[in-house]
Design a protein around this motif. Structure first.
Motif, PDB file in Angstrom:
ATOM      1  N   MET A   1       0.835  -1.174   0.000  1.00 33.84           N
ATOM      2  CA  MET A   1       0.000   0.000   0.000  1.00 33.84           C
ATOM      3  C   MET A   1       0.886   1.246   0.000  1.00 33.84           C
ATOM      4  N   THR A   2       0.463   2.265  -0.699  1.00 33.93           N
ATOM      5  CA  THR A   2       1.167   3.535  -0.750  1.00 33.93           C
ATOM      6  C   THR A   2       0.200   4.648  -0.391  1.00 33.93           C
ATOM      7  N   HIS A   3       0.674   5.585   0.424  1.00 36.67           N
ATOM      8  CA  HIS A   3      -0.121   6.788   0.660  1.00 36.67           C
ATOM      9  C   HIS A   3       0.812   7.969   0.894  1.00 36.67           C
ATOM     10  N   LEU A   4       0.320   9.163   0.581  1.00 40.05           N
ATOM     11  CA  LEU A   4       1.092  10.388   0.751  1.00 40.05           C
ATOM     12  C   LEU A   4       0.672  11.084   2.032  1.00 40.05           C
ATOM     13  N   VAL A   5       1.652  11.619   2.735  1.00 40.15           N
ATOM     14  CA  VAL A   5       1.370  12.479   3.874  1.00 40.15           C
ATOM     15  C   VAL A   5       2.123  13.784   3.670  1.00 40.15           C
ATOM     16  N   LYS A   6       1.552  14.839   4.181  1.00 45.02           N
ATOM     17  CA  LYS A   6       2.165  16.160   4.083  1.00 45.02           C
ATOM     18  C   LYS A   6       3.066  16.399   5.292  1.00 45.02           C
ATOM     19  N   PRO A   7       4.045  17.294   5.141  1.00 44.19           N
ATOM     20  CA  PRO A   7       4.832  17.687   6.314  1.00 44.19           C
ATOM     21  C   PRO A   7       3.885  18.215   7.393  1.00 44.19           C
ATOM     22  N   GLY A   8       4.280  18.059   8.613  1.00 50.59           N
ATOM     23  CA  GLY A   8       3.425  18.512   9.709  1.00 50.59           C
ATOM     24  C   GLY A   8       2.852  17.328  10.456  1.00 50.59           C
ATOM     25  N   ALA A   9       1.577  17.424  10.802  1.00 56.39           N
ATOM     26  CA  ALA A   9       0.945  16.423  11.664  1.00 56.39           C
ATOM     27  C   ALA A   9       0.976  15.026  11.064  1.00 56.39           C
ATOM     28  N   GLY A  10       0.725  14.890   9.770  1.00 59.36           N
ATOM     29  CA  GLY A  10       0.720  13.563   9.145  1.00 59.36           C
ATOM     30  C   GLY A  10       2.071  12.888   9.223  1.00 59.36           C
ATOM     31  N   PHE A  11       3.120  13.647   8.963  1.00 60.59           N
ATOM     32  CA  PHE A  11       4.473  13.111   9.027  1.00 60.59           C
ATOM     33  C   PHE A  11       4.862  12.831  10.481  1.00 60.59           C
ATOM     34  N   ALA A  12       4.522  13.738  11.377  1.00 53.38           N
ATOM     35  CA  ALA A  12       4.849  13.565  12.793  1.00 53.38           C
ATOM     36  C   ALA A  12       4.199  12.312  13.366  1.00 53.38           C
ATOM     37  N   GLU A  13       3.050  11.941  12.847  1.00 57.45           N
ATOM     38  CA  GLU A  13       2.348  10.753  13.332  1.00 57.45           C
ATOM     39  C   GLU A  13       3.188   9.491  13.148  1.00 57.45           C
ATOM     40  N   LEU A  14       4.010   9.437  12.089  1.00 57.03           N
ATOM     41  CA  LEU A  14       4.873   8.279  11.859  1.00 57.03           C
ATOM     42  C   LEU A  14       5.840   8.069  13.025  1.00 57.03           C
ATOM     43  N   PHE A  15       6.277   9.158  13.650  1.00 59.61           N
ATOM     44  CA  PHE A  15       7.225   9.075  14.761  1.00 59.61           C
ATOM     45  C   PHE A  15       6.530   8.763  16.085  1.00 59.61           C
ATOM     46  N   ARG A  16       5.251   9.035  16.164  1.00 58.27           N
ATOM     47  CA  ARG A  16       4.496   8.706  17.379  1.00 58.27           C
ATOM     48  C   ARG A  16       4.019   7.254  17.375  1.00 58.27           C
ATOM     49  N   THR A  17       3.918   6.648  16.184  1.00 55.66           N
ATOM     50  CA  THR A  17       3.287   5.331  16.095  1.00 55.66           C
ATOM     51  C   THR A  17       4.243   4.178  15.807  1.00 55.66           C
ATOM     52  N   PHE A  18       5.535   4.458  15.564  1.00 55.40           N
ATOM     53  CA  PHE A  18       6.431   3.323  15.313  1.00 55.40           C
ATOM     54  C   PHE A  18       6.656   2.573  16.617  1.00 55.40           C
ATOM     55  N   GLU A  19       6.967   1.282  16.475  1.00 53.25           N
ATOM     56  CA  GLU A  19       7.046   0.417  17.648  1.00 53.25           C
ATOM     57  C   GLU A  19       8.454   0.157  18.152  1.00 53.25           C
ATOM     58  N   SER A  20       9.444   0.058  17.235  1.00 50.61           N
ATOM     59  CA  SER A  20      10.772  -0.324  17.715  1.00 50.61           C
ATOM     60  C   SER A  20      11.930   0.433  17.066  1.00 50.61           C
ATOM     61  N   SER A  21      11.824   0.809  15.795  1.00 55.41           N
ATOM     62  CA  SER A  21      12.986   1.442  15.159  1.00 55.41           C
ATOM     63  C   SER A  21      12.582   2.443  14.080  1.00 55.41           C
ATOM     64  N   ALA A  22      13.360   3.518  14.028  1.00 51.90           N
ATOM     65  CA  ALA A  22      13.233   4.544  12.997  1.00 51.90           C
ATOM     66  C   ALA A  22      14.643   4.793  12.475  1.00 51.90           C
ATOM     67  N   TRP A  23      14.848   4.559  11.177  1.00 52.52           N
ATOM     68  CA  TRP A  23      16.180   4.656  10.567  1.00 52.52           C
ATOM     69  C   TRP A  23      16.105   5.584   9.364  1.00 52.52           C
ATOM     70  N   ARG A  24      17.090   6.497   9.231  1.00 54.54           N
ATOM     71  CA  ARG A  24      17.048   7.478   8.149  1.00 54.54           C
ATOM     72  C   ARG A  24      18.343   7.492   7.351  1.00 54.54           C
ATOM     73  N   LEU A  25      18.190   7.724   6.036  1.00 54.31           N
ATOM     74  CA  LEU A  25      19.310   8.054   5.164  1.00 54.31           C
ATOM     75  C   LEU A  25      19.129   9.504   4.738  1.00 54.31           C
ATOM     76  N   GLU A  26      20.144  10.334   5.005  1.00 56.05           N
ATOM     77  CA  GLU A  26      20.158  11.751   4.610  1.00 56.05           C
ATOM     78  C   GLU A  26      21.170  11.914   3.492  1.00 56.05           C
ATOM     79  N   THR A  27      20.743  12.395   2.341  1.00 56.89           N
ATOM     80  CA  THR A  27      21.631  12.443   1.176  1.00 56.89           C
ATOM     81  C   THR A  27      21.923  13.846   0.656  1.00 56.89           C
TER      82      THR A  27
END
Length: 171
Positions: A1-27
């Motif tokens: 499944m794919t869905h778009l979220v906008k910066p702000g509350a939608g994006f912030a929700e990803l950080f409130r709802t993850f269970e164990s790990s958040a990993w980022r690549l900054e390029t």
């Protein structure tokens, strides 16, 4: 499944709802983030670092890591570093104290590994990829969240390569 979220509350929700790990690549060699603009400009002008704009993030990271969750990122850096990368590296000490693990990878190394250029992303719980769509100046436009196996496999492979070859900040 794919869905778009906008910066702000939608994006912030990803950080409130993850269970164990958040990993980022900054390029990118620079980002355009309104909340940090004054601090960045002051840093470039005087060398002083004010991370007051980051207090909420640092508090959230601290709470998450104290609860056993992991925040990790690999930052691709150019040589010589841009003013923005110098700023990010100064800020990194605060992120690390809050519980993030940050590693750096020279851009030459990233290219030799076949890592994507201008393709920032987060992987949450090894189950969802959040692809950050950025403007040419590094402003976050929207986030494409995907959980299909092909996308996950490609991004997990990039994650493994980057993490293995990157050096911990400060080493």
């Amino acid at each position: 499944m794919t869905h778009l979220v906008k910066p702000g509350a939608g994006f912030a929700e990803l950080f409130r709802t993850f269970e164990s790990s958040a990993w980022r690549l900054e390029t990118l060699p620079a980002y355009e983030v309104d909340e940090e603009r004054a601090s960045f400009e002051r840093f470039v002008r005087t060398g002083d670092l004010d991370v007051g704009y980051l207090a909420g993030w640092l508090s959230d990271v601290r709470a998450a890591t104290e609860a056993g969750k992991r925040f990790e990122r690999v930052r691709v850096v150019v040589d010589p570093p841009t003013d923005y990368l110098r700023f990010e590296m100064a800020v990194a000490a605060h992120n690390i104290r809050a519980g993030e693990e940050i590693r750096v990878l020279p851009d030459r190394g990233a290219r030799s590994l076949g890592l994507p250029e201008r393709h920032d992303f987060w992987i949450f719980d090894d189950r969802r990829v959040a692809i950050l769509h950025m403007s040419p100046t590094g402003r976050l436009l929207d986030v494409e969240v995907k959980d299909d196996e092909a996308t996950l496999a490609r991004h997990r492979a990039w994650q493994a390569l980057a993490w293995e070859r990157a050096s911990p900040v400060g080493s």
